[in-house]
Design an enzyme around this catalytic site. Structure first.
Site, PDB file in Angstrom:
ATOM      1  N   CYS A 155      -2.085   9.967  -6.211  1.00 27.46           N
ATOM      2  CA  CYS A 155      -3.120   9.745  -5.204  1.00 27.46           C
ATOM      3  C   CYS A 155      -4.278  10.974  -5.330  1.00 27.46           C
ATOM      4  O   CYS A 155      -3.787  11.805  -5.271  1.00 27.46           O
ATOM      5  CB  CYS A 155      -2.671   9.820  -3.908  1.00 27.46           C
ATOM      6  N   LYS A 213       0.740  -1.051   0.027  1.00 25.89           N
ATOM      7  CA  LYS A 213       0.100   0.019  -0.007  1.00 25.89           C
ATOM      8  C   LYS A 213       0.879   1.178   0.136  1.00 25.89           C
ATOM      9  O   LYS A 213       1.862   1.226   0.770  1.00 25.89           O
ATOM     10  CB  LYS A 213      -0.745   0.145   1.332  1.00 25.89           C
ATOM     11  N   THR A 264      -9.646  -3.379  -8.638  1.00 27.53           N
ATOM     12  CA  THR A 264     -11.144  -3.427  -7.967  1.00 27.53           C
ATOM     13  C   THR A 264     -11.440  -4.932  -8.217  1.00 27.53           C
ATOM     14  O   THR A 264     -12.101  -5.548  -7.277  1.00 27.53           O
ATOM     15  CB  THR A 264     -11.868  -2.681  -9.146  1.00 27.53           C
ATOM     16  N   ASN A 281      -3.232   5.125 -12.220  1.00 30.69           N
ATOM     17  CA  ASN A 281      -4.031   5.099 -11.199  1.00 30.69           C
ATOM     18  C   ASN A 281      -5.383   5.189 -11.427  1.00 30.69           C
ATOM     19  O   ASN A 281      -5.979   5.230 -12.738  1.00 30.69           O
ATOM     20  CB  ASN A 281      -3.467   6.288 -10.278  1.00 30.69           C
ATOM     21  N   GLY A 304      -8.184   8.050   0.971  1.00 32.46           N
ATOM     22  CA  GLY A 304      -7.482   9.207   1.577  1.00 32.46           C
ATOM     23  C   GLY A 304      -6.069   8.672   2.253  1.00 32.46           C
ATOM     24  O   GLY A 304      -5.536   9.393   3.036  1.00 32.46           O
ATOM     25  N   ASN A 316      -7.093  11.523  -3.613  1.00 30.94           N
ATOM     26  CA  ASN A 316      -7.906  11.522  -2.631  1.00 30.94           C
ATOM     27  C   ASN A 316      -7.456  12.213  -1.278  1.00 30.94           C
ATOM     28  O   ASN A 316      -8.059  12.109  -0.224  1.00 30.94           O
ATOM     29  CB  ASN A 316      -8.423  10.226  -2.220  1.00 30.94           C
ATOM     30  N   LYS A 341       4.401   5.908 -10.343  1.00 30.41           N
ATOM     31  CA  LYS A 341       2.882   5.613 -10.705  1.00 30.41           C
ATOM     32  C   LYS A 341       2.167   6.568 -10.935  1.00 30.41           C
ATOM     33  O   LYS A 341       2.030   7.712 -10.670  1.00 30.41           O
ATOM     34  CB  LYS A 341       1.980   4.833  -9.413  1.00 30.41           C
ATOM     35  N   SER A 393     -12.356   6.725  -2.059  1.00 28.95           N
ATOM     36  CA  SER A 393     -11.745   7.815  -1.510  1.00 28.95           C
ATOM     37  C   SER A 393     -11.080   7.676  -0.334  1.00 28.95           C
ATOM     38  O   SER A 393     -11.459   8.102   0.891  1.00 28.95           O
ATOM     39  CB  SER A 393     -12.760   9.228  -1.385  1.00 28.95           C
ATOM     40  N   GLY A 418     -12.121  -0.215 -12.375  1.00 29.93           N
ATOM     41  CA  GLY A 418     -12.910  -1.500 -12.913  1.00 29.93           C
ATOM     42  C   GLY A 418     -13.185  -1.124 -14.638  1.00 29.93           C
ATOM     43  O   GLY A 418     -12.410  -0.510 -15.079  1.00 29.93           O
TER      44      GLY A 418
END
Ligand code: RRO
Length: 314
Positions: free
Chosen positions: A132, A44, A275, A197, A75, A134, A167, A73, A225
């Site tokens: 990222c 992660k 997903t 992402n 975060g 979020n 990424k 989200s 997805g």
């Protein structure tokens, strides 16, 4: 067919792995990935200090049927850099390569984590998350080309020109593919790019309750997805064409052997699942491996290199 491949000269049993964020936040999940049939795995995205992340609900699956996807989200909830660094020290590198994903809240935080990694003796591969969507108040670095250039200059030098990867967020304009690739190509130690992402700041609505379905940011969150597959394939292929010295990791919309095949055809060396892994769990790797094998068998391919990056145009 033989699904074996190599990445930065490391041998892999197959090209499948998790997308960072999914099934990789805590030790038990990382151990499950290690035990699974995944060919590689990533932790992660982490920050220097542990974070609780955004209020719940913060992940929802969209439709059980078709099209199908997720909105999140989270975060950046994570156990903190030191926790993942400790995992890198006990990972079984004989079974599969390990990537460690970092997503510092500031350039200095990223440099501090990179500094510790440089001195660590583990062979974990560094992936820097520039995308990222979020964290309230934090823009996605991958959409600020000047900031991305500055960050890459600092981190590649801070890491002593050791190989690392980034990424990226999805791009939607040819000029942006050109500009992002030109920046990346100035940094030879950026050995791979992971595309994509989640598509940031989507809004899912429930018609019955006339409401958003996740709590943070008034319902806005990253989309994954089925919805993102064509965008992911475009980004994989765009960077594959523009960055011939770099490896591409494909991520987005993979839930069966078919989408994995498409990503490899578009230029991905490794293929991640987010997903679909979240919904199905680590047994998905065995299923998708078997499906990819079956497609190759039907097409008469005995190895990945026979179709990797060989997408035809009209
Ligand atoms: O934790 C998240 O909210 C998150 C991250 Br760091 C990311 O890179 N991508 C995403 O969809 N969610």
């Amino acid at each position: 067919p033989n699904l074996a491949t190599t990445f930065l000269d490391l041998p892999l049993n197959n090209p499948l792995m998790n997308a960072s964020g999914v099934w990789c936040s805590v030790g038990s999940q990382l151990e499950a990935l290690q035990e699974s049939e995944a060919g590689a795995m990533v932790t992660k995205s982490c920050t220097l200090q542990p974070r609780d992340g955004n209020p719940e609900p913060r992940y929802r699956v969209l439709n059980g049927d078709k099209p199908w996807g997720s909105i999140n989200s989270m975060g950046l909830p994570n156990e903190g850099f030191a926790y993942y660094l400790r995992y890198t020290e006990r990972h079984d590198y004989e079974s599969k390569p390990l990537f460690i994903s970092i997503s510092g809240l500031t350039l200095d935080d990223n440099l501090a984590m990179i500094d510790s990694l440089k001195d660590a003796v583990t062979p974990a591969i560094l992936e820097i998350n520039l995308s990222c969507p979020n964290v309230p108040g934090k823009a996605q670095l991958g959409y600020d080309f000047d900031a991305m250039d500055t960050l890459l200059a600092e981190v590649t030098s801070g890491y002593g020109q050791r190989a690392l990867g980034v990424k990226l967020p999805p791009y939607f304009d040819i000029a942006h593919f050109d500009e992002a690739a030109a920046i990346l190509n100035r940094y030879p130690s950026v050995a791979f790019v992971t595309c994509i992402n989640s598509i940031g700041n989507a809004l899912a609505i429930d018609i019955d309750s006339e409401s958003v379905i996740i709590k943070p940011k008034d319902g806005f969150g990253g989309l994954g997805g089925d919805y993102v597959l064509p965008t992911a394939l475009a980004n994989v292929n765009a960077f594959y064409r523009r960055c011939p010295e770099k490896a591409i990791i494909g991520c987005g919309g993979v839930k069966s052997g078919q989408e994995a095949f498409m990503h490899i055809l578009a230029g991905a060396t490794l293929v991640q699942m987010g997903t679909a892994l979240y919904e199905e769990g680590p047994s998905i790797f065995g299923r998708v491996k078997a499906e990819l094998s079956e497609i190759m068998e039907k097409k008469g391919y005995s190895s990945l290199s026979q179709f990797h990056g060989k997408l035809k145009t009209l």
